[in-house]
Design an enzyme around this catalytic site. Structure first.
Site, PDB file in Angstrom:
ATOM      1  N   TYR A   1      50.429 -12.451  80.639  1.00 23.50           N
ATOM      2  CA  TYR A   1      49.412 -11.404  80.477  1.00 23.50           C
ATOM      3  C   TYR A   1      47.995 -11.977  80.518  1.00 23.50           C
ATOM      4  CZ  TYR A   1      52.312  -7.356  79.183  1.00 23.50           C
ATOM      5  OH  TYR A   1      53.166  -6.293  79.181  1.00 23.50           O
TER       6      TYR A   1
ATOM      7  N   LYS B   1      63.706 -17.964  79.777  1.00 31.45           N
ATOM      8  CA  LYS B   1      64.347 -18.132  81.086  1.00 31.45           C
ATOM      9  C   LYS B   1      64.315 -19.618  81.413  1.00 31.45           C
ATOM     10  CE  LYS B   1      66.233 -16.386  84.849  1.00 31.45           C
ATOM     11  NZ  LYS B   1      67.567 -15.726  84.859  1.00 31.45           N
TER      12      LYS B   1
ATOM     13  N   ASP C   1      67.869 -12.329  80.992  1.00 30.88           N
ATOM     14  CA  ASP C   1      68.786 -11.397  81.674  1.00 30.88           C
ATOM     15  C   ASP C   1      70.000 -11.104  80.793  1.00 30.88           C
ATOM     16  OD1 ASP C   1      69.533 -14.060  82.012  1.00 30.88           O
ATOM     17  OD2 ASP C   1      70.232 -13.807  84.084  1.00 30.88           O
TER      18      ASP C   1
ATOM     19  N   ASP D   1      57.782  -7.376  75.993  1.00 30.45           N
ATOM     20  CA  ASP D   1      57.389  -6.030  76.428  1.00 30.45           C
ATOM     21  C   ASP D   1      58.620  -5.272  76.911  1.00 30.45           C
ATOM     22  OD1 ASP D   1      55.644  -3.913  77.250  1.00 30.45           O
ATOM     23  OD2 ASP D   1      55.851  -4.629  79.311  1.00 30.45           O
TER      24      ASP D   1
ATOM     25  N   ASP E   1      61.040  -2.226  74.683  1.00 35.60           N
ATOM     26  CA  ASP E   1      61.265  -0.856  75.152  1.00 35.60           C
ATOM     27  C   ASP E   1      62.758  -0.548  75.178  1.00 35.60           C
ATOM     28  OD1 ASP E   1      58.586  -0.204  75.560  1.00 35.60           O
ATOM     29  OD2 ASP E   1      58.984   0.743  77.494  1.00 35.60           O
TER      30      ASP E   1
HETATM   31  C1  IPM Z   1      52.996  -2.158  75.125  1.00 37.53           C
HETATM   32  C2  IPM Z   1      52.403  -1.611  76.374  1.00 37.53           C
HETATM   33  C3  IPM Z   1      51.233  -2.484  76.785  1.00 37.53           C
HETATM   34  C4  IPM Z   1      51.776  -3.862  77.041  1.00 37.53           C
HETATM   35  C5  IPM Z   1      50.423  -1.985  77.989  1.00 37.53           C
HETATM   36  C6  IPM Z   1      49.976  -0.561  77.820  1.00 37.53           C
HETATM   37  C7  IPM Z   1      49.261  -2.886  78.283  1.00 37.53           C
HETATM   38  O1  IPM Z   1      53.349  -1.485  77.376  1.00 37.53           O
HETATM   39  O2  IPM Z   1      52.284  -2.222  74.104  1.00 37.53           O
HETATM   40  O3  IPM Z   1      54.172  -2.525  75.141  1.00 37.53           O
HETATM   41  O4  IPM Z   1      52.291  -4.149  78.137  1.00 37.53           O
HETATM   42  O5  IPM Z   1      51.682  -4.688  76.131  1.00 37.53           O
HETATM   43 MN    MN Z   2      55.390  -1.965  76.710  1.00 38.77          MN
END
Ligand code: IPM
Ligand code: MN
Length: 361
Positions: free
Chosen positions: A143, A193, A226, A250, A254
């Protein structure tokens, strides 16, 4: 005299302002009973700040955040600002404030109480009782790595990012993961990885060395990203604390968030610097903004994480109890609603949690 905390509010875009309003309502109510006070400074961030100042995170907003005891952020971004690039994107404002606050450790807890197991895309018996914490490195990795760039034309046009970690960056976030594991089920799974990436081999070596030197009492294993993604789907209850870098975290967080049926329940804390940043994992959900449909629970649970960090554990626990009771009683926003539940608006959920939390204190 009772303690007063200075909180900078960054409601942001889309459903951000609605969920922040509910979280503040709950916070004020528990504070009144727990005997502390709050002073708010509300600022624009993301698209709202682009509209007002042509900058998704103006320096004055960063300064306001640094001057606070904690920062609460709703969500940033939306279709209105999708055509923007680079530093002008709402998302880059979020990255800037994380970096400026030195918030290198992002904590993303997921738990699935029995009452929500039915909502999971997995079979309820696979997720009931699940309780995991992702510790995601937040201010480094791909990032932020340099060089980053783009050049050339046509088929020769190319772009690049750099995934880079130093030993120091790895150690400080790994420490956070090991410390949390000691307070939980004492297990860390470090995700990388290392079969392909040099940066991951440094990650793994560093985590191993720190473990041996300071945290040998904690169970540690290593998993490739993975495989970790697959394990998240086939057997997520094996995880206690997941330690990983920025981009893997990230993605995995999710995936973990959906195990309970909705991103709308997942809070997060970004800590490590002098001022913590607390925000739901979900985005700005522009499609339902302004309609009273947003689920405020992730934002409210982010307030509980903030209160823990400020040392107001009793108030934090009361908020969590309030949320559990409201879910147990069958109240759900649209993202979680199923036959037999009571459909509740953003404001109704906020009121219900407020009342239950105050009663639990
Ligand atoms: C998160 C989001 C952010 C990230 C984006 C919006 C920059 O997806 O907080 O997980 O990738 O960190
Ligand atoms: Mn995210």
């Amino acid at each position: 005299m009772s303690k007063t905390y200075k909180i900078t509010l960054l409601p942001g875009d889309g459903i951000g302002p609605e969920v922040v309003a509910e979280a503040v309502k709950v916070l004020d109510a528990v504070a009144g009973k727990a005997g502390f006070a709050l002073e708010y400074d509300t600022r624009n961030a993301g698209g709202a700040a682009i509209d007002a100042h042509n900058d998704p995170m103006p320096d004055a907003v960063v300064d306001a955040c640094k001057a606070a005891d904690a920062v609460l952020l709703g969500a940033v971004g939306g279709p209105k600002w999708d055509h923007l690039t680079g530093r002008l994107r709402p998302e880059s404002g979020l990255l800037k404030i994380r970096k400026e606050l030195g918030a290198f450790a992002n904590l993303r807890p997921v738990s699935v109480p029995a009452s929500l197991a039915e909502n999971s895309p997995l079979r309820p018996e696979k997720v009931a009782g699940l309780d995991l914490l992702t510790v995601r490195e937040l201010t480094g990795g791909i990032y932020f790595g340099q060089p980053v760039g783009e050049e050339g034309e046509g088929d020769d046009r190319k772009a690049w990012n750099t995934m880079v970690y130093s030993v120091g960056e790895i150690k400080r976030v790994a420490r956070v993961a090991f410390e949390w594991a000691r307070k939980r089920r004492n297990k860390v799974t470090s995700v990388d990885k290392a079969n392909v990436l040099a940066v991951s081999r440094l990650w793994r070596d560093t985590v191993k060395a720190l473990h041996q030197a300071e945290y040998a009492d904690v169970e540690l294993d290593h998993m490739y990203i993975d495989n970790a993604a697959m394990q998240m789907v086939i057997n997520p209850r094996q995880f206690d604390v997941i330690l990983t870098g920025n981009i893997f975290g990230d993605i995995l967080s999710d995936a973990s968030a959906t195990l309970g049926g909705s991103l709308g329940l997942l809070p997060s804390a970004s800590v490590g610097g002098p001022v913590g940043l607390f925000e739901p994992v979900h985005g700005s959900a522009p499609d339902i903004a302004g309609q009273g449909k947003a689920n405020p629970l992730a934002m409210i649970l982010s307030v509980a994480m903030m209160l823990d960090a400020l040392g107001e554990e009793a108030a934090a626990a009361a908020i969590r109890t309030g949320v559990d009771q409201v879910l147990d009683a069958g109240y759900r926003s649209g993202d979680l609603w199923r036959e037999g539940n009571k459909l509740a608006s953003t404001t109704q959920l906020g009121n219900l949690v407020r009342d239950a939390a105050v009663a639990a204190l």
